[in-house]
Design a protein around this motif. Structure first.
Motif, mmCIF file in Angstrom:
data_model
loop_
_atom_site.group_PDB
_atom_site.id
_atom_site.type_symbol
_atom_site.label_atom_id
_atom_site.label_comp_id
_atom_site.label_asym_id
_atom_site.label_seq_id
_atom_site.Cartn_x
_atom_site.Cartn_y
_atom_site.Cartn_z
ATOM 1 N N SER A 105 -32.339 -22.279 -15.969
ATOM 2 C CA SER A 105 -31.437 -21.752 -14.939
ATOM 3 C C SER A 105 -30.020 -21.488 -15.447
ATOM 4 C CB SER A 105 -31.395 -22.681 -13.729
ATOM 5 O OG SER A 105 -30.968 -23.969 -14.100
ATOM 6 N N LEU A 153 -35.253 -16.146 -12.762
ATOM 7 C CA LEU A 153 -35.740 -17.479 -12.372
ATOM 8 C C LEU A 153 -36.834 -17.388 -11.322
ATOM 9 C CD1 LEU A 153 -32.760 -19.961 -12.031
ATOM 10 C CD2 LEU A 153 -34.685 -20.052 -13.608
ATOM 11 N N LYS A 154 -36.633 -16.511 -10.343
ATOM 12 C CA LYS A 154 -37.641 -16.357 -9.287
ATOM 13 C C LYS A 154 -38.983 -15.924 -9.871
ATOM 14 C CE LYS A 154 -34.469 -15.172 -5.560
ATOM 15 N NZ LYS A 154 -33.942 -14.066 -4.755
ATOM 16 N N TRP A 172 -36.188 -6.162 -13.243
ATOM 17 C CA TRP A 172 -35.029 -7.070 -13.191
ATOM 18 C C TRP A 172 -33.731 -6.282 -13.311
ATOM 19 C CZ3 TRP A 172 -37.336 -10.538 -17.547
ATOM 20 C CH2 TRP A 172 -38.273 -11.429 -17.000
ATOM 21 N N PRO A 215 -30.406 -14.964 -15.080
ATOM 22 C CA PRO A 215 -30.015 -14.696 -13.692
ATOM 23 C C PRO A 215 -31.096 -15.142 -12.696
ATOM 24 C CG PRO A 215 -30.262 -12.641 -14.933
ATOM 25 C CD PRO A 215 -30.550 -13.749 -15.873
ATOM 26 N N GLU A 216 -30.696 -15.283 -11.460
ATOM 27 C CA GLU A 216 -31.567 -15.768 -10.383
ATOM 28 C C GLU A 216 -32.858 -14.957 -10.264
ATOM 29 O OE1 GLU A 216 -32.863 -18.217 -7.423
ATOM 30 O OE2 GLU A 216 -31.038 -18.517 -8.586
ATOM 31 N N ASN A 260 -40.576 -18.884 -11.964
ATOM 32 C CA ASN A 260 -40.906 -20.066 -11.175
ATOM 33 C C ASN A 260 -41.967 -19.796 -10.103
ATOM 34 O OD1 ASN A 260 -39.168 -21.720 -12.570
ATOM 35 N ND2 ASN A 260 -37.443 -21.288 -11.236
#
Length: 156
Positions: free
Chosen positions: A143, A151-152, A54, A147-148, A155
């Motif tokens: 969320s 999240l990816k 990350w 950070p995105e 999820n």
């Protein structure tokens, strides 16, 4: 002498609070190394390699940032990487008391390493990795806290 800072933490998971401290610490140093500490008494939710991935992805275009995984004393990590500063984020007064005790111990172990405290922005005071992990465990939406790229991963 180059100013090299180590920002140690578990980053389990990486949050916007961590990113706030990293981005604000960056101008203070010639190099900022983000150290993912392995604590044998904690069972992390995410592997150290995942956390490293990350950070490397987020800061791939920032030449002043490096990442490292370490185990053991933070001052020993500082010696290995040539850091003369430790960066710590403070959210609340009780964070300061805890962090000051660690800083005092680190200074006792190596008087050449100084600890720098940065307070986080008010909007991040309630963002703690421990709380984010709890929300994740029970299927909540994180969320607004991570950070995105994190999240990816969660999820999937």
């Amino acid at each position: 002498m180059k100013r090299i800072g180590l920002f140690p933490g578990t980053f389990d998971p990486l949050t916007f609070g961590h990113l706030d401290i990293i981005e604000r610490a960056l101008p203070l140093f010639d190099k900022l190394i983000i150290g993912i500490g392995i604590n044998s008494s904690k069972a992390p939710m995410f592997s150290a390699e995942q956390r490293l991935e990350w950070l490397n992805e987020i800061f791939k275009l920032e030449p002043k940032i490096e990442t490292v995984i370490y185990e053991g004393l933070t001052v020993d990590c500082c010696k290995r990487i040539g850091a003369n500063y430790i960066v710590r984020g403070i959210r609340y007064v009780n964070d300061f008391e805890y962090e000051k005790a660690i800083a005092d111990m680190n200074r006792s172990l190596d008087g050449n390493i100084e600890t720098i405290f940065l307070t986080c922005l008010p909007k991040y005071t309630s963002v703690a990795s421990t709380l984010v992990r709890d929300v994740l465990r029970y299927g909540g939406d994180v969320s607004q806290f991570v950070p995105e790229i994190v999240l990816k991963t969660v999820n999937v």
